[in-house]
Design a protein around this motif. Structure first.
Motif, PDB file in Angstrom:
ATOM      1  N   ASP A  61      13.194  98.557 -38.758  1.00 51.18           N
ATOM      2  CA  ASP A  61      12.547  99.375 -37.736  1.00 51.18           C
ATOM      3  C   ASP A  61      11.060  99.048 -37.603  1.00 51.18           C
ATOM      4  OD1 ASP A  61      14.967 100.738 -37.327  1.00 51.18           O
ATOM      5  OD2 ASP A  61      14.543 102.065 -39.016  1.00 51.18           O
ATOM      6  N   PHE A  62      10.708  97.800 -37.813  1.00 49.22           N
ATOM      7  CA  PHE A  62       9.318  97.379 -37.707  1.00 49.22           C
ATOM      8  C   PHE A  62       8.796  97.629 -36.296  1.00 49.22           C
ATOM      9  CE2 PHE A  62       6.316  93.630 -37.211  1.00 49.22           C
ATOM     10  CZ  PHE A  62       5.279  94.238 -37.895  1.00 49.22           C
ATOM     11  N   HIS A  63       7.650  98.307 -36.207  1.00 51.38           N
ATOM     12  CA  HIS A  63       7.114  98.719 -34.905  1.00 51.38           C
ATOM     13  C   HIS A  63       5.911  97.864 -34.538  1.00 51.38           C
ATOM     14  CE1 HIS A  63       5.571 101.157 -31.635  1.00 51.38           C
ATOM     15  NE2 HIS A  63       4.409 101.222 -32.251  1.00 51.38           N
ATOM     16  N   LEU A  64       5.962  97.258 -33.349  1.00 50.84           N
ATOM     17  CA  LEU A  64       4.824  96.526 -32.823  1.00 50.84           C
ATOM     18  C   LEU A  64       4.332  97.197 -31.546  1.00 50.84           C
ATOM     19  CD1 LEU A  64       5.736  92.737 -33.157  1.00 50.84           C
ATOM     20  CD2 LEU A  64       3.911  93.961 -34.347  1.00 50.84           C
ATOM     21  N   PRO A  65       3.056  97.547 -31.476  1.00 50.98           N
ATOM     22  CA  PRO A  65       2.530  98.102 -30.230  1.00 50.98           C
ATOM     23  C   PRO A  65       2.763  97.136 -29.072  1.00 50.98           C
ATOM     24  CG  PRO A  65       0.966  98.371 -32.026  1.00 50.98           C
ATOM     25  CD  PRO A  65       2.051  97.483 -32.539  1.00 50.98           C
ATOM     26  N   ALA A  66       3.016  97.670 -27.885  1.00 47.89           N
ATOM     27  CA  ALA A  66       3.329  96.840 -26.718  1.00 47.89           C
ATOM     28  C   ALA A  66       2.223  95.827 -26.427  1.00 47.89           C
ATOM     29  CB  ALA A  66       3.563  97.739 -25.509  1.00 47.89           C
ATOM     30  N   ARG A  67       0.981  96.233 -26.602  1.00 51.20           N
ATOM     31  CA  ARG A  67      -0.136  95.321 -26.308  1.00 51.20           C
ATOM     32  C   ARG A  67      -0.100  94.119 -27.238  1.00 51.20           C
ATOM     33  NH1 ARG A  67      -6.539  97.148 -26.118  1.00 51.20           N
ATOM     34  NH2 ARG A  67      -7.372  95.117 -25.496  1.00 51.20           N
ATOM     35  N   PHE A  68       0.220  94.345 -28.516  1.00 55.95           N
ATOM     36  CA  PHE A  68       0.265  93.234 -29.462  1.00 55.95           C
ATOM     37  C   PHE A  68       1.489  92.353 -29.211  1.00 55.95           C
ATOM     38  CE2 PHE A  68       0.996  91.320 -33.714  1.00 55.95           C
ATOM     39  CZ  PHE A  68      -0.194  90.615 -33.790  1.00 55.95           C
ATOM     40  N   GLN A  69       2.581  92.945 -28.764  1.00 55.97           N
ATOM     41  CA  GLN A  69       3.752  92.142 -28.401  1.00 55.97           C
ATOM     42  C   GLN A  69       3.383  91.146 -27.303  1.00 55.97           C
ATOM     43  OE1 GLN A  69       7.454  94.277 -27.709  1.00 55.97           O
ATOM     44  NE2 GLN A  69       6.732  95.983 -28.960  1.00 55.97           N
ATOM     45  N   ARG A  70       2.605  91.575 -26.342  1.00 53.90           N
ATOM     46  CA  ARG A  70       2.165  90.669 -25.275  1.00 53.90           C
ATOM     47  C   ARG A  70       1.263  89.563 -25.832  1.00 53.90           C
ATOM     48  NH1 ARG A  70       1.781  95.700 -22.541  1.00 53.90           N
ATOM     49  NH2 ARG A  70      -0.488  95.778 -22.917  1.00 53.90           N
ATOM     50  N   TYR A  71       0.403  89.939 -26.766  1.00 57.55           N
ATOM     51  CA  TYR A  71      -0.499  88.963 -27.381  1.00 57.55           C
ATOM     52  C   TYR A  71       0.290  87.881 -28.120  1.00 57.55           C
ATOM     53  CZ  TYR A  71      -3.888  87.019 -30.648  1.00 57.55           C
ATOM     54  OH  TYR A  71      -4.672  86.156 -31.389  1.00 57.55           O
ATOM     55  N   LEU A  72       1.358  88.267 -28.797  1.00 59.34           N
ATOM     56  CA  LEU A  72       2.136  87.324 -29.596  1.00 59.34           C
ATOM     57  C   LEU A  72       2.781  86.222 -28.759  1.00 59.34           C
ATOM     58  CD1 LEU A  72       3.932  89.642 -32.173  1.00 59.34           C
ATOM     59  CD2 LEU A  72       2.257  87.865 -32.683  1.00 59.34           C
ATOM     60  N   ARG A  73       3.043  86.505 -27.500  1.00 62.73           N
ATOM     61  CA  ARG A  73       3.712  85.504 -26.657  1.00 62.73           C
ATOM     62  C   ARG A  73       2.857  84.256 -26.473  1.00 62.73           C
ATOM     63  NH1 ARG A  73       4.613  90.184 -23.038  1.00 62.73           N
ATOM     64  NH2 ARG A  73       6.560  91.184 -23.681  1.00 62.73           N
ATOM     65  N   ASN A  74       1.546  84.415 -26.537  1.00 62.46           N
ATOM     66  CA  ASN A  74       0.658  83.273 -26.296  1.00 62.46           C
ATOM     67  C   ASN A  74      -0.476  83.182 -27.327  1.00 62.46           C
ATOM     68  OD1 ASN A  74       1.735  82.281 -23.606  1.00 62.46           O
ATOM     69  ND2 ASN A  74       1.271  84.413 -23.089  1.00 62.46           N
ATOM     70  N   HIS A  75      -0.223  83.628 -28.525  1.00 62.38           N
ATOM     71  CA  HIS A  75      -1.300  83.603 -29.518  1.00 62.38           C
ATOM     72  C   HIS A  75      -1.663  82.150 -29.863  1.00 62.38           C
ATOM     73  CE1 HIS A  75       0.948  82.343 -33.109  1.00 62.38           C
ATOM     74  NE2 HIS A  75       1.941  83.096 -32.694  1.00 62.38           N
ATOM     75  N   PRO A  76      -2.915  81.915 -30.264  1.00 62.97           N
ATOM     76  CA  PRO A  76      -3.409  80.537 -30.434  1.00 62.97           C
ATOM     77  C   PRO A  76      -3.182  79.935 -31.814  1.00 62.97           C
ATOM     78  CG  PRO A  76      -5.213  82.069 -30.724  1.00 62.97           C
ATOM     79  CD  PRO A  76      -3.990  82.904 -30.406  1.00 62.97           C
ATOM     80  N   PHE A  77      -2.378  80.590 -32.667  1.00 63.80           N
ATOM     81  CA  PHE A  77      -2.279  80.183 -34.052  1.00 63.80           C
ATOM     82  C   PHE A  77      -0.994  79.418 -34.374  1.00 63.80           C
ATOM     83  CE2 PHE A  77      -4.579  84.354 -34.108  1.00 63.80           C
ATOM     84  CZ  PHE A  77      -5.837  83.836 -34.369  1.00 63.80           C
ATOM     85  N   GLU A  78      -1.044  78.686 -35.483  1.00 62.38           N
ATOM     86  CA  GLU A  78       0.139  78.078 -36.078  1.00 62.38           C
ATOM     87  C   GLU A  78       0.445  78.836 -37.369  1.00 62.38           C
ATOM     88  OE1 GLU A  78       1.548  73.963 -38.354  1.00 62.38           O
ATOM     89  OE2 GLU A  78      -0.437  74.087 -37.411  1.00 62.38           O
ATOM     90  N   VAL A  79       1.695  79.193 -37.578  1.00 63.14           N
ATOM     91  CA  VAL A  79       2.085  79.920 -38.787  1.00 63.14           C
ATOM     92  C   VAL A  79       2.859  78.977 -39.712  1.00 63.14           C
ATOM     93  CG1 VAL A  79       3.367  81.878 -39.731  1.00 63.14           C
ATOM     94  CG2 VAL A  79       2.169  82.110 -37.545  1.00 63.14           C
ATOM     95  N   ARG A  80       2.419  78.914 -40.963  1.00 64.19           N
ATOM     96  CA  ARG A  80       3.088  78.095 -41.970  1.00 64.19           C
ATOM     97  C   ARG A  80       3.467  78.965 -43.162  1.00 64.19           C
ATOM     98  NH1 ARG A  80      -1.406  73.242 -42.465  1.00 64.19           N
ATOM     99  NH2 ARG A  80      -1.692  72.834 -40.214  1.00 64.19           N
ATOM    100  N   TRP A  81       4.339  78.416 -44.009  1.00 62.78           N
ATOM    101  CA  TRP A  81       4.808  79.136 -45.194  1.00 62.78           C
ATOM    102  C   TRP A  81       4.540  78.300 -46.445  1.00 62.78           C
ATOM    103  CZ3 TRP A  81       6.171  83.851 -43.653  1.00 62.78           C
ATOM    104  CH2 TRP A  81       6.650  84.013 -42.350  1.00 62.78           C
TER     105      TRP A  81
END
Length: 200
Positions: free
Chosen positions: A40-60
């Motif tokens: 049930d992880f909650h993401l605010p709608a504004r941040f969901q929009r940000y995630l679609r075009n965020h400028p970062f690369e995520v690595r593990w």
């Protein structure tokens, strides 16, 4: 350095360590425990929009020690040299993991923690650019869900975590959930673990 078996066993019993300014290690088992729901992880709608075009690369798991040092880079920190060495050893053994946020070849944010069975114990996160730590945490949540984890322990709940659905539960409820989680046959990634430890 803390003994890896002692450290992992403490997590399984609901305890975790923090370094003190004088070099000692203190152990904590709060009466209420912070958790961040995975399903049930909650993401605010504004941040969901940000995630679609965020400028970062995520690595593990490509810069685990650097993530820890980024988390420790503040005026007051509990991530002492003993903590740093101990968790880097857990990482070497395949139990500690980092989600890393990069931009232009530079590490700009991240989060790290310990995974045992279906439980992930979040330790700390940092950010050198706006939203970087939040991106790291979001991708971590998605990975935990994908891999079948059922517990994301955040130790305590901060106002920031509360905006994402984080909350606290009584210790007895946490321990029941924890003991169920650590018996699950799930892993954070497919790296072989260097220690044959059973927590079942």
């Amino acid at each position: 350095m803390l003994d890896p078996v002692q450290l992992l066993s403490a997590y399984c019993d609901g305890a975790f360590p923090m370094g003190d300014e004088d070099g000692r290690i203190s152990w904590f088992r709060p009466p209420y425990r912070g958790i961040l729901p995975i399903e049930d992880f909650h993401l605010p709608a504004r941040f969901q929009r940000y995630l679609r075009n965020h400028p970062f690369e995520v690595r593990w798991n490509t810069a685990f020690g650097d993530v820890m040092r980024g988390c420790a880079d503040r005026e007051n920190t509990w991530i002492t040299d003993i903590i740093l060495d101990s968790y880097q050893e857990l990482h070497r053994l395949g139990f500690a993991h980092s989600a890393e946020v990069w931009r232009g070849g530079r590490l700009v944010g991240g989060v790290y923690g310990v995974a045992i069975g279906g439980a992930f114990f979040g330790e700390s996160m940092f950010s050198r650019e706006t939203q970087a730590s939040k991106v790291a945490l979001t991708y971590l949540q998605w990975r935990l869900k994908e891999r079948g984890f059922i517990v994301h322990d955040t130790q305590w709940t901060t106002p920031h975590l509360a905006t994402l659905g984080g909350h606290e539960i009584p210790s007895i409820q946490y321990l029941e959930l924890l003991h169920r989680a650590i018996r699950l046959s799930v892993t954070f990634d497919d790296r072989p673990r260097g220690a044959q430890m059973m927590f079942r």
